[in-house]
Design a protein around this motif. Structure first.
Motif, PDB file in Angstrom:
ATOM      1  N   TYR A 126       3.401   1.896   2.196  1.00 16.74           N
ATOM      2  CA  TYR A 126       3.706   2.967   3.132  1.00 16.74           C
ATOM      3  C   TYR A 126       3.349   2.541   4.554  1.00 16.74           C
ATOM      4  O   TYR A 126       2.292   1.933   4.771  1.00 16.74           O
ATOM      5  N   ALA A 153       8.159   3.175   2.132  1.00 16.47           N
ATOM      6  CA  ALA A 153       8.231   4.485   2.782  1.00 16.47           C
ATOM      7  C   ALA A 153       7.772   4.410   4.228  1.00 16.47           C
ATOM      8  O   ALA A 153       6.853   3.650   4.574  1.00 16.47           O
ATOM      9  N   ARG A 156      11.905   5.854   0.954  1.00 16.58           N
ATOM     10  CA  ARG A 156      11.731   7.218   1.444  1.00 16.58           C
ATOM     11  C   ARG A 156      11.363   7.180   2.930  1.00 16.58           C
ATOM     12  O   ARG A 156      10.743   6.216   3.411  1.00 16.58           O
ATOM     13  N   ILE A 195      18.355   6.630   0.783  1.00 10.02           N
ATOM     14  CA  ILE A 195      17.059   6.926   1.399  1.00 10.02           C
ATOM     15  C   ILE A 195      16.979   8.405   1.744  1.00 10.02           C
ATOM     16  O   ILE A 195      17.671   8.872   2.658  1.00 10.02           O
ATOM     17  N   PRO A 196      16.152   9.191   1.051  1.00  9.57           N
ATOM     18  CA  PRO A 196      15.918  10.567   1.462  1.00  9.57           C
ATOM     19  C   PRO A 196      15.159  10.590   2.800  1.00  9.57           C
ATOM     20  O   PRO A 196      14.074  10.005   2.916  1.00  9.57           O
ATOM     21  N   THR A 242       7.391  11.270   0.206  1.00  9.29           N
ATOM     22  CA  THR A 242       7.610   9.823   0.187  1.00  9.29           C
ATOM     23  C   THR A 242       7.330   9.206  -1.179  1.00  9.29           C
ATOM     24  O   THR A 242       7.257   7.989  -1.316  1.00  9.29           O
ATOM     25  N   GLU A 258       8.199   8.648  -5.404  1.00  6.43           N
ATOM     26  CA  GLU A 258       9.379   8.407  -6.227  1.00  6.43           C
ATOM     27  C   GLU A 258       9.951   9.702  -6.773  1.00  6.43           C
ATOM     28  O   GLU A 258      11.167   9.787  -7.041  1.00  6.43           O
ATOM     29  N   ASN A 267      10.529  12.466  -5.280  1.00  8.93           N
ATOM     30  CA  ASN A 267      11.451  13.115  -4.348  1.00  8.93           C
ATOM     31  C   ASN A 267      12.713  12.275  -4.203  1.00  8.93           C
ATOM     32  O   ASN A 267      12.811  11.422  -3.334  1.00  8.93           O
ATOM     33  N   ALA A 268      13.693  12.537  -5.042  1.00  9.99           N
ATOM     34  CA  ALA A 268      14.915  11.734  -5.023  1.00  9.99           C
ATOM     35  C   ALA A 268      16.106  12.455  -4.402  1.00  9.99           C
ATOM     36  O   ALA A 268      17.135  11.828  -4.157  1.00  9.99           O
ATOM     37  N   CYS A 309      17.295  16.080   1.203  1.00 11.42           N
ATOM     38  CA  CYS A 309      18.044  15.342   2.224  1.00 11.42           C
ATOM     39  C   CYS A 309      18.187  16.204   3.474  1.00 11.42           C
ATOM     40  O   CYS A 309      18.794  17.270   3.439  1.00 11.42           O
TER      41      CYS A 309
END
Length: 260
Positions: free
Chosen positions: A5, A66, A106, A179-180, A232, A234, A236-237, A240
């Motif tokens: 991160y 992230a 992320r 990438i969210p 950030t 995994e 949270n996929a 957007c």
């Protein structure tokens, strides 16, 4: 393999709390700030923004998972415009290529519930046009004016930032690349940056009249860090372009049942 991160503004406040939380959970954290960080840069300058990218690339070996673009100022000065908007965009756009090899990339920025306040239209237009010289000139005019004008700078930077995120998150560079990209919008958090508003009981009462927070009131940086960590992660996929208000209810009080 631990996730890597990048946290800007990592020396204090929300950034420090987030860096500590991620490290406690086994993450590898590259902290960025003016000082006392892994990468020490000044995001008000083009040189500092370039040094951010090269410094993070060197520290990470060229791959990160992230970006937490958290660095910012809340002062009624032109420098706030440089850091909060142009510095944040330089962070997100400059570091985005380093996410390419992550299996779960992320990105998130720290905005503010102050994005709900009326902006300075001239400054907002300059931000959204990407015209940094014009934005800095207007911010300098506001800084030199009466306090009510200088106080417009911060909220306008955050209004511009969330609009940029809404415009760009669904596009090819972010959603199209898997990438969210999202933002958090904190209410009043007790940090060194907000000491003038939270340092005394009188100040706390005054700020809560302006920023109503019926759910548990003013909170600590760690509470915002938990949300940044999830955004950030995994898990949270699919979020957007969302601006998540972590504000004790300010957004709901001020906007009622309207979501726009």
């Amino acid at each position: 393999m631990p996730r890597t991160y990048v946290v800007t503004g990592a020396a204090s406040g929300i950034g420090l709390a987030t860096a500590e939380l991620l490290a406690e959970r086994g993450g590898r954290v590259i902290g960025v700030d003016l000082h006392d960080a892994d990468v020490n840069v000044d995001l008000t300058t083009a040189e500092g923004r370039a040094d951010l990218v090269s410094g993070v690339a060197d520290a990470s070996g060229g791959r990160i998972d992230a970006i937490i673009a958290n660095a910012g100022l809340a002062l009624p000065v032109a420098k706030t415009a440089a850091v909060n908007y142009f510095g944040t965009l330089a962070t997100l756009e400059g570091l985005r290529p380093l996410l390419a090899d992550s299996p779960a990339p992320r990105a998130v920025a720290t905005a503010s519930m102050a994005s709900l306040f009326p902006p300075d239209d001239a400054l907002l237009d300059a931000f959204l046009a990407g015209d940094e010289p014009a934005a800095m000139a207007r911010a300098s005019e506001l800084e030199a004016g009466p306090p009510e004008q200088g106080n417009l700078i911060y909220g306008t930077t955050k209004r511009a930032l969330v609009r940029w995120i809404r415009r760009n998150a669904p596009g090819p560079d972010w959603a199209g690349a898997g990438i969210p990209l999202n933002a958090i919008a904190p209410g009043v958090v007790e940090t060194p940056m907000t000491e003038a508003y939270t340092g005394t009981e009188e100040a706390r009462t005054a700020i809560l009249e302006m920023v109503p927070m019926p759910l548990n009131g003013i909170f600590q940086p760690r509470d915002a860090a938990y949300l940044l960590a999830w955004l950030t992660s995994e898990e949270n996929a699919h979020l957007c372009g969302q601006v998540v208000f972590i504000d004790g209810g300010s957004d709901a009080v001020m906007r009622g049942d309207s979501t726009w």
